[in-house]
Design a protein around this motif. Sequence first.
Motif, mmCIF file in Angstrom:
data_model
loop_
_atom_site.group_PDB
_atom_site.id
_atom_site.type_symbol
_atom_site.label_atom_id
_atom_site.label_comp_id
_atom_site.label_asym_id
_atom_site.label_seq_id
_atom_site.Cartn_x
_atom_site.Cartn_y
_atom_site.Cartn_z
ATOM 1 N N ALA A 48 3.081 21.184 19.481
ATOM 2 C CA ALA A 48 2.310 19.732 19.460
ATOM 3 C C ALA A 48 1.535 19.528 20.418
ATOM 4 N N SER A 49 0.797 18.574 20.050
ATOM 5 C CA SER A 49 -0.323 18.136 21.024
ATOM 6 C C SER A 49 -0.658 16.622 20.732
ATOM 7 N N PRO A 50 -1.180 16.035 21.860
ATOM 8 C CA PRO A 50 -1.792 14.576 21.651
ATOM 9 C C PRO A 50 -3.277 14.610 21.696
ATOM 10 N N LYS A 51 -3.813 15.668 21.534
ATOM 11 C CA LYS A 51 -5.246 15.752 21.395
ATOM 12 C C LYS A 51 -5.896 15.447 20.070
ATOM 13 N N ASP A 52 -4.956 15.730 18.871
ATOM 14 C CA ASP A 52 -5.349 15.513 17.573
ATOM 15 C C ASP A 52 -4.179 14.567 17.131
ATOM 16 N N GLY A 53 -4.476 13.328 16.695
ATOM 17 C CA GLY A 53 -3.419 12.558 16.249
ATOM 18 C C GLY A 53 -2.744 12.959 15.080
ATOM 19 N N GLY A 54 -3.416 13.759 14.112
ATOM 20 C CA GLY A 54 -2.635 14.363 12.926
ATOM 21 C C GLY A 54 -1.503 15.113 13.291
ATOM 22 N N ILE A 55 -1.643 15.914 14.693
ATOM 23 C CA ILE A 55 -0.535 16.763 14.882
ATOM 24 C C ILE A 55 0.673 15.926 15.266
ATOM 25 N N ASP A 56 0.761 15.114 15.976
ATOM 26 C CA ASP A 56 2.135 14.422 16.323
ATOM 27 C C ASP A 56 2.375 13.375 14.889
ATOM 28 N N GLY A 57 1.435 12.590 14.339
ATOM 29 C CA GLY A 57 1.649 11.947 13.027
ATOM 30 C C GLY A 57 2.472 12.812 11.975
ATOM 31 N N ASP A 58 1.894 14.037 11.983
ATOM 32 C CA ASP A 58 2.570 14.871 10.799
ATOM 33 C C ASP A 58 4.037 15.224 10.945
ATOM 34 N N ILE A 59 4.449 15.322 12.406
ATOM 35 C CA ILE A 59 5.813 15.402 12.634
ATOM 36 C C ILE A 59 6.702 14.442 12.114
ATOM 37 N N ALA A 60 6.172 13.033 12.430
ATOM 38 C CA ALA A 60 6.685 11.894 11.842
ATOM 39 C C ALA A 60 6.866 11.915 10.513
ATOM 40 N N ASP A 61 5.795 12.084 9.876
ATOM 41 C CA ASP A 61 5.436 11.684 8.301
ATOM 42 C C ASP A 61 6.448 12.650 7.607
ATOM 43 N N TYR A 62 6.416 13.985 7.958
ATOM 44 C CA TYR A 62 7.363 14.862 7.332
ATOM 45 C C TYR A 62 8.636 14.710 7.470
ATOM 46 N N ILE A 63 9.186 14.203 8.581
ATOM 47 C CA ILE A 63 10.767 13.991 8.685
ATOM 48 C C ILE A 63 11.021 12.768 8.084
ATOM 49 N N LEU A 64 10.337 11.899 8.087
ATOM 50 C CA LEU A 64 10.792 10.270 7.711
ATOM 51 C C LEU A 64 11.304 10.378 6.072
ATOM 52 N N PRO A 65 10.546 11.169 5.229
ATOM 53 C CA PRO A 65 11.170 10.982 3.673
ATOM 54 C C PRO A 65 12.702 11.144 3.775
ATOM 55 N N GLY A 66 13.159 12.300 4.422
ATOM 56 C CA GLY A 66 14.644 12.665 4.563
ATOM 57 C C GLY A 66 15.501 11.857 5.380
ATOM 58 N N VAL A 67 14.978 10.727 5.926
ATOM 59 C CA VAL A 67 15.665 10.081 6.679
ATOM 60 C C VAL A 67 16.226 8.814 6.154
ATOM 61 N N TYR A 68 15.102 8.296 5.126
ATOM 62 C CA TYR A 68 15.333 6.917 4.459
ATOM 63 C C TYR A 68 16.083 7.149 3.339
ATOM 64 N N SER A 69 17.196 6.410 2.937
ATOM 65 C CA SER A 69 17.523 6.339 1.665
ATOM 66 C C SER A 69 16.691 5.685 0.691
ATOM 67 N N ASP A 70 16.962 5.902 -0.911
ATOM 68 C CA ASP A 70 16.327 5.401 -1.676
ATOM 69 C C ASP A 70 16.076 3.750 -1.364
ATOM 70 N N LYS A 71 17.143 2.988 -1.216
ATOM 71 C CA LYS A 71 17.321 1.538 -0.830
ATOM 72 C C LYS A 71 16.473 1.008 0.101
ATOM 73 N N GLU A 72 16.588 2.012 1.343
ATOM 74 C CA GLU A 72 15.550 1.783 2.509
ATOM 75 C C GLU A 72 14.051 2.172 2.221
ATOM 76 N N LYS A 73 13.732 2.729 1.213
ATOM 77 C CA LYS A 73 12.374 2.933 1.053
ATOM 78 C C LYS A 73 12.075 1.934 0.219
ATOM 79 N N LYS A 74 12.740 1.251 -0.638
ATOM 80 C CA LYS A 74 12.552 0.042 -1.319
ATOM 81 C C LYS A 74 12.389 -1.255 -0.383
ATOM 82 N N ASP A 75 13.108 -1.196 0.462
ATOM 83 C CA ASP A 75 12.895 -2.182 1.613
ATOM 84 C C ASP A 75 11.696 -1.891 2.215
ATOM 85 N N LEU A 76 11.214 -1.090 2.683
ATOM 86 C CA LEU A 76 9.817 -0.899 3.299
ATOM 87 C C LEU A 76 8.759 -1.414 2.428
#
Length: 420
Positions: free
Chosen positions: A186-214
């Motif tokens: 990982a690196s903070p020099k390109d925002g996409g690197i740290d952003g992808d870590i979150a963006d890739y993990i989050l779909p499997g953290v939220y349930s269908d109901k929680e996604k609808k809430d968002l």
Amino acid sequence: MMRKVKSIAAIICCALSLTSLAACGSGKSEGPTTVEFMSMQAIGSPRLKAIQSLSKKFEQQNPNIKIKVITGTNTNENDIKVRLAGHNPPDMWSTHGWSRDRYGNFLEPLQNRPWAKQMKPLGDDIFKDSKGNFYALPVDIQISGIMFNKTVLDKVGLDYRTITSWEAFDDALAKVKEAGFTPLLASPKDGGIDGDIADYILPGVYSDKEKKDLKAGKFDSKVYEKMTSKVKKWVDAGYFNVDYTSASPDDLARAMASDSAAFYMRANSYGQLISSFNPNAKLGMMPVPAETSEKPYFSKGEDLAFGVSKTSKHKEDALKFLDFMAEPANMKELVDVSLNDSALKNVDSALGQFEDSFKYWVSDKRADTVPFFDRTYMPSGMYSNFSKSTDGIIAGQLSPSAAAEQVKTSFYGLYGQKKS
């Protein structure tokens, strides 16, 4: 003598008058039409080189049209927003994942173009609206997950096909570290690197109901904290590269290329950069484990795609160039540097070294594909907040709960703008 001078003057005046009338009556200025194309691709990148190559080829066949390719900057997203807000959009631009949801009102619909029927069904839910309209020529479909170095995994005795849960992934990270390799990059020099870590993990953290809430504008910090806590656990275990704060994207690519790092949460297209440092590097792709499902998943979305402004003064010329790029031989040039699945049925994919793992997971349906989390469930602009919160945790400046609260504040601010 005076009569002769008057006669000459009359002739000159008439000639000037005729020239003026001819110029006014032509209706067109001399020289070719210039189509402004905001490519959003970095200087020297394989994709930019492919676009420039096709532009020159098109100009040779169409000498009346000039394609002005504008290279990318660190402020691509803001640049196009400013142009659109000023009612001065480029004739064409790379839609960087947002052709339908962000730019649909500004782009020319393309469902009636001659190549439209070649679009693969895999991309229907990310390109098309409820009426079947779409607004960009897609080159490829980005299927993203966790990139791995096969040489490192082989040395450690790990089989990527068995890493389908977070427990198995954490065990793999521990074994990689114990063997003396860097588990995660990982690196903070390109925002996409740290952003992808979150963006890739989050779909499997939220349930269908929680996604609808968002989608409905409700943000629960405790759910988001499941992701930030996972990252903090990796930080505490020493799984990230020790040069995190100073490492450049090139440094991370070199680490993968030199067989010294195991996992990198980045799109396949970054394999091009890694291979430029070591053509013999052996890379693969694996899905992200899910907490809400037994089946792991890849994030799916629009990657390299181009649209034409519906208000362009050179719309027909821009569309002509778009159709030119859609020709199979030309599209292949672009697909070859993407290392993704091609978006058109009449163009072969060029997954390169990712072919085997792609077939195992995606083609044989051992993993699900879900739309990119930020594009589907978050208001526009949230991705940068994903990046900042993840960086805060890895750099030791934020706790998991503080990072989640920071994102929550941004969510409600941007959601309020969306509704205003």
